[in-house]
Design a protein around this motif. Structure first.
Motif, PDB file in Angstrom:
ATOM      1  N   ALA A   1       0.825  -1.204   0.000  1.00  0.00           N
ATOM      2  CA  ALA A   1       0.000   0.000   0.000  1.00  0.00           C
ATOM      3  C   ALA A   1       0.863   1.259   0.000  1.00  0.00           C
ATOM      4  O   ALA A   1       0.569   2.234  -0.705  1.00  0.00           O
ATOM      5  CB  ALA A   1      -0.929  -0.006   1.214  1.00  0.00           C
TER       6      ALA A   1
ATOM      7  N   GLU B   1       0.882   4.057  -2.998  1.00  0.00           N
ATOM      8  CA  GLU B   1       0.564   5.447  -2.687  1.00  0.00           C
ATOM      9  C   GLU B   1       1.715   6.368  -3.094  1.00  0.00           C
ATOM     10  O   GLU B   1       1.504   7.489  -3.566  1.00  0.00           O
ATOM     11  CB  GLU B   1       0.275   5.575  -1.184  1.00  0.00           C
ATOM     12  CG  GLU B   1      -0.367   6.904  -0.780  1.00  0.00           C
ATOM     13  CD  GLU B   1       0.650   8.011  -0.598  1.00  0.00           C
ATOM     14  OE1 GLU B   1       0.284   9.196  -0.785  1.00  0.00           O
ATOM     15  OE2 GLU B   1       1.813   7.692  -0.264  1.00  0.00           O
TER      16      GLU B   1
ATOM     17  N   GLU C   1      -3.149   6.385  -5.312  1.00  0.00           N
ATOM     18  CA  GLU C   1      -4.249   6.868  -4.462  1.00  0.00           C
ATOM     19  C   GLU C   1      -4.821   8.165  -5.041  1.00  0.00           C
ATOM     20  O   GLU C   1      -6.038   8.328  -5.190  1.00  0.00           O
ATOM     21  CB  GLU C   1      -3.747   7.102  -3.038  1.00  0.00           C
ATOM     22  CG  GLU C   1      -3.306   5.860  -2.293  1.00  0.00           C
ATOM     23  CD  GLU C   1      -4.446   5.202  -1.544  1.00  0.00           C
ATOM     24  OE1 GLU C   1      -5.477   5.867  -1.344  1.00  0.00           O
ATOM     25  OE2 GLU C   1      -4.315   4.023  -1.178  1.00  0.00           O
TER      26      GLU C   1
ATOM     27  N   LEU D   1      -6.718   7.581  -8.383  1.00  0.00           N
ATOM     28  CA  LEU D   1      -8.037   6.986  -8.202  1.00  0.00           C
ATOM     29  C   LEU D   1      -9.045   8.042  -7.745  1.00  0.00           C
ATOM     30  O   LEU D   1     -10.189   8.066  -8.194  1.00  0.00           O
ATOM     31  CB  LEU D   1      -7.961   5.840  -7.197  1.00  0.00           C
ATOM     32  CG  LEU D   1      -7.313   4.546  -7.697  1.00  0.00           C
ATOM     33  CD1 LEU D   1      -7.070   3.583  -6.536  1.00  0.00           C
ATOM     34  CD2 LEU D   1      -8.201   3.873  -8.748  1.00  0.00           C
ATOM     35  N   THR D   2      -8.605   8.920  -6.846  1.00  0.00           N
ATOM     36  CA  THR D   2      -9.494   9.998  -6.384  1.00  0.00           C
ATOM     37  C   THR D   2      -9.889  10.913  -7.544  1.00  0.00           C
ATOM     38  O   THR D   2     -11.056  11.267  -7.710  1.00  0.00           O
ATOM     39  CB  THR D   2      -8.801  10.807  -5.276  1.00  0.00           C
ATOM     40  OG1 THR D   2      -8.463   9.934  -4.195  1.00  0.00           O
ATOM     41  CG2 THR D   2      -9.716  11.910  -4.771  1.00  0.00           C
TER      42      THR D   2
ATOM     43  N   ASP E   1     -14.960   5.548  -1.502  1.00  0.00           N
ATOM     44  CA  ASP E   1     -14.689   4.528  -0.494  1.00  0.00           C
ATOM     45  C   ASP E   1     -15.452   3.241  -0.837  1.00  0.00           C
ATOM     46  O   ASP E   1     -16.652   3.255  -1.087  1.00  0.00           O
ATOM     47  CB  ASP E   1     -15.112   5.033   0.872  1.00  0.00           C
ATOM     48  CG  ASP E   1     -14.661   4.112   1.988  1.00  0.00           C
ATOM     49  OD1 ASP E   1     -13.874   3.175   1.691  1.00  0.00           O
ATOM     50  OD2 ASP E   1     -15.087   4.312   3.133  1.00  0.00           O
TER      51      ASP E   1
ATOM     52  N   VAL F   1     -11.102  -2.061  -7.117  1.00  0.00           N
ATOM     53  CA  VAL F   1      -9.919  -1.713  -7.906  1.00  0.00           C
ATOM     54  C   VAL F   1      -9.231  -3.001  -8.341  1.00  0.00           C
ATOM     55  O   VAL F   1      -8.899  -3.854  -7.512  1.00  0.00           O
ATOM     56  CB  VAL F   1      -8.951  -0.839  -7.082  1.00  0.00           C
ATOM     57  CG1 VAL F   1      -7.684  -0.544  -7.894  1.00  0.00           C
ATOM     58  CG2 VAL F   1      -9.624   0.458  -6.674  1.00  0.00           C
TER      59      VAL F   1
ATOM     60  N   ASP G   1     -10.740  -3.866  -2.390  1.00  0.00           N
ATOM     61  CA  ASP G   1     -11.727  -2.851  -1.998  1.00  0.00           C
ATOM     62  C   ASP G   1     -10.946  -1.644  -1.511  1.00  0.00           C
ATOM     63  O   ASP G   1     -10.200  -1.727  -0.524  1.00  0.00           O
ATOM     64  CB  ASP G   1     -12.643  -3.390  -0.877  1.00  0.00           C
ATOM     65  CG  ASP G   1     -13.572  -4.470  -1.387  1.00  0.00           C
ATOM     66  OD1 ASP G   1     -13.916  -4.434  -2.582  1.00  0.00           O
ATOM     67  OD2 ASP G   1     -13.937  -5.357  -0.593  1.00  0.00           O
ATOM     68  N   TRP G   2     -11.101  -0.539  -2.191  1.00  0.00           N
ATOM     69  CA  TRP G   2     -10.282   0.651  -1.913  1.00  0.00           C
ATOM     70  C   TRP G   2     -10.770   1.368  -0.661  1.00  0.00           C
ATOM     71  O   TRP G   2     -11.972   1.637  -0.509  1.00  0.00           O
ATOM     72  CB  TRP G   2     -10.319   1.575  -3.127  1.00  0.00           C
ATOM     73  CG  TRP G   2      -9.362   2.716  -3.025  1.00  0.00           C
ATOM     74  CD1 TRP G   2      -8.049   2.662  -2.676  1.00  0.00           C
ATOM     75  CD2 TRP G   2      -9.663   4.089  -3.272  1.00  0.00           C
ATOM     76  NE1 TRP G   2      -7.492   3.922  -2.697  1.00  0.00           N
ATOM     77  CE2 TRP G   2      -8.453   4.829  -3.067  1.00  0.00           C
ATOM     78  CE3 TRP G   2     -10.817   4.781  -3.643  1.00  0.00           C
ATOM     79  CZ2 TRP G   2      -8.396   6.200  -3.222  1.00  0.00           C
ATOM     80  CZ3 TRP G   2     -10.747   6.151  -3.816  1.00  0.00           C
ATOM     81  CH2 TRP G   2      -9.537   6.858  -3.598  1.00  0.00           C
ATOM     82  N   ARG G   3      -9.845   1.654   0.234  1.00  0.00           N
ATOM     83  CA  ARG G   3     -10.146   2.384   1.456  1.00  0.00           C
ATOM     84  C   ARG G   3      -9.241   3.612   1.529  1.00  0.00           C
ATOM     85  O   ARG G   3      -8.139   3.554   2.092  1.00  0.00           O
ATOM     86  CB  ARG G   3      -9.917   1.492   2.687  1.00  0.00           C
ATOM     87  CG  ARG G   3     -10.877   0.331   2.796  1.00  0.00           C
ATOM     88  CD  ARG G   3     -12.279   0.784   3.212  1.00  0.00           C
ATOM     89  NE  ARG G   3     -13.187  -0.345   3.354  1.00  0.00           N
ATOM     90  CZ  ARG G   3     -14.002  -0.775   2.407  1.00  0.00           C
ATOM     91  NH1 ARG G   3     -14.004  -0.162   1.232  1.00  0.00           N
ATOM     92  NH2 ARG G   3     -14.807  -1.785   2.606  1.00  0.00           N
ATOM     93  N   PRO G   4      -9.656   4.740   0.992  1.00  0.00           N
ATOM     94  CA  PRO G   4      -8.783   5.924   0.966  1.00  0.00           C
ATOM     95  C   PRO G   4      -8.569   6.563   2.320  1.00  0.00           C
ATOM     96  O   PRO G   4      -7.713   7.435   2.456  1.00  0.00           O
ATOM     97  CB  PRO G   4      -9.535   6.877   0.031  1.00  0.00           C
ATOM     98  CG  PRO G   4     -10.971   6.470   0.162  1.00  0.00           C
ATOM     99  CD  PRO G   4     -10.958   4.987   0.354  1.00  0.00           C
TER     100      PRO G   4
END
Length: 449
Positions: A393, A397, A402, A405-406, A412, A416, A428-431
């Motif tokens: 991760a 990043e 990150e 993707l935003t 949330d 991905v 499962d993306w967890r920003p």
């Protein structure tokens, strides 16, 4: 049992890279000596090399599966794993390597000693000693080794010769090459005696050239009849084509002009041979009726622009004149050949600011990430180790995934996929997770607890 094979399907597998080692140095009175896990060894490559002493692909016909050795795993005390041994496969000069699935030509191997890496071994994973940093002083994980290339290729042999002897079965091609050179092909008085191409080296004055005796062609050879379709590929590299015409045949419906026209039609149907210079050889002049027939058809062949030679492979009549005529045509073809410039390696560095990855929206709240770096990092990650996942991760990043993707609209819980949509890794993306892990127990990451 087959003795000559000029086309095989080969399954090759390069060696996998060895895994890195996660180890902490332990010594009396030094209970916390720091990480000392070594790196994994690189997997072995599968290489193809032209060997002038190899003339057939028979060995790969019998053993079509070849695999290089895997790299060894790293060990403690900063000991790196051993590199997997490469496997070297010897092939004849003139071997064409194609992708079995697409038919794309990967390489044309010409010239003794020419090498090609057909399958590349996987890189070894880094040990925890190489992964240590100021923020992660004692990593409790190591990277996995990458898998080596695995593919299916077609090896196709195209004889490398200057002159190709073509003609009907039993026209005397094998007798001619035996009379001109030191080659000793099988000779008999029945059709299709020659079942494999034969090569002979001929010297005429100061010119030395090779002659290939191509197995007999028949009407329809370019569509697969007889042996012709299998061996017409051996004519492709030849610079000169010599028609060997049987003037003593007693088969109904055959005569020198008809035989010549049939072979020309088959060469034209096969394609890519129209630009080769040709000459005609009227063979078996030691038979009186054949000599008379040769004298009759010579002017007719010359009307087609052909140089015609009347010979007898049995008595060697006319062979000196023929060999010098072939040498003249070969020398002209060599002189007309453009000078080959040395191969230049073009290096195109990545443009400044160019991203190492691409992000695209596949469907509602589903995004795909592709790129060499993220896909390689995924393959190196041990997903049973939370700290290794956290390290992944951090890497993703750090190169800006990150943020990308935003900007692409991911929210949330978005799905991905890194890699291909069929075989990629799904997350499962967890920003909202912290960008960097804090130091905790080895093998754990506080963001995943």
């Amino acid at each position: 049992m087959a003795e000559f094979v000029d086309r095989v399907v080969l399954y090759i597998k390069a060696g996998n890279g060895g895994n890195g080692c996660a180890s902490v140095h332990r010594e009396k009175f030094k209970p916390l000596g720091g990480p000392d896990g070594g790196n994994g060894g690189r997997g072995g490559d599968v290489l193809l090399e032209v060997d002038p002493n190899t003339s057939t692909l028979l060995d790969y016909h019998h053993r079509p599966h070849r695999k290089a050795a895997n790299g060894k795993q790293g060990m403690g005390s900063n000991r790196d794993g051993a590199t997997g041994e490469d496997i070297l496969l010897k092939v004849p000069n003139g071997t064409v390597v194609k992708d079995a699935k697409t038919g794309e030509v990967l390489v044309d191997l010409v010239g003794a000693g020419t090498r090609y890496v057909a399958a590349q071994g996987g890189h070894g994973g880094l040990g925890n000693a190489a992964l240590a940093s100021a923020k992660r002083k004692a990593p409790g994980f190591a990277l996995l080794g990458e898998e080596g290339d695995e593919l299916e290729v077609v090896l196709e042999l195209k004889t490398v010769a200057d002159v190709a002897l073509v003609g009907f079965p039993n026209a005397g091609k094998s007798s001619l090459i035996a009379a001109l050179s030191a080659a000793r092909p099988k000779i008999a008085d029945y059709p299709f005696t020659t079942l494999v191409p034969n090569l002979g080296v001929v010297t005429a004055g100061e010119t030395v050239f090779t002659v290939a005796d191509v197995p007999g062609l028949i009407p329809g050879a370019s569509q697969g009849r007889g042996l012709g379709h299998e061996f017409l590929r051996h004519v492709e590299r030849c610079t000169t084509i010599v028609h060997v015409v049987d003037c003593a045949t007693i088969e109904p419906g055959r005569d020198p002009l008809t035989d010549f026209s049939v072979i020309e039609s088959e060469l034209a149907a096969y394609g890519e041979l129209d630009d080769r210079p040709r000459l005609a050889v009227l063979n078996k002049a030691d038979v009186p009726e054949a000599r008379e027939l040769a004298e009759m058809v010579t002017p007719m062949l010359e009307e087609h622009g052909m140089r015609v030679f009347t010979i007898s492979a049995a008595t060697h009549e006319g062979l000196r004149e023929l060999s010098f005529a072939m040498a003249e045509m070969v020398s002209a073809a060599r002189a007309a050949k453009p000078v080959e410039e040395p191969t230049r390696l073009v290096i195109r560095p990545r443009a400044i600011g160019e991203a190492d990855f691409q992000v695209r929206r596949v469907q509602e709240n589903t995004y795909q990430v592709t790129g060499e770096k993220p896909e390689r990092w995924i393959r190196q990650t041990d997903f049973t180790n939370d700290e290794a996942v956290g390290y992944l991760a951090d890497r993703l990043e750090r190169i800006g995934i990150e943020k990308a993707l935003t900007e692409a609209g991911a929210t949330d819980g978005a799905e991905v996929v890194i890699g291909s949509m069929q075989g990629g890794y799904v997350f499962d993306w967890r920003p909202t997770l912290n960008a960097e892990a804090t130091q905790g127990p080895r093998g754990q990451d506080d963001r995943l607890m």
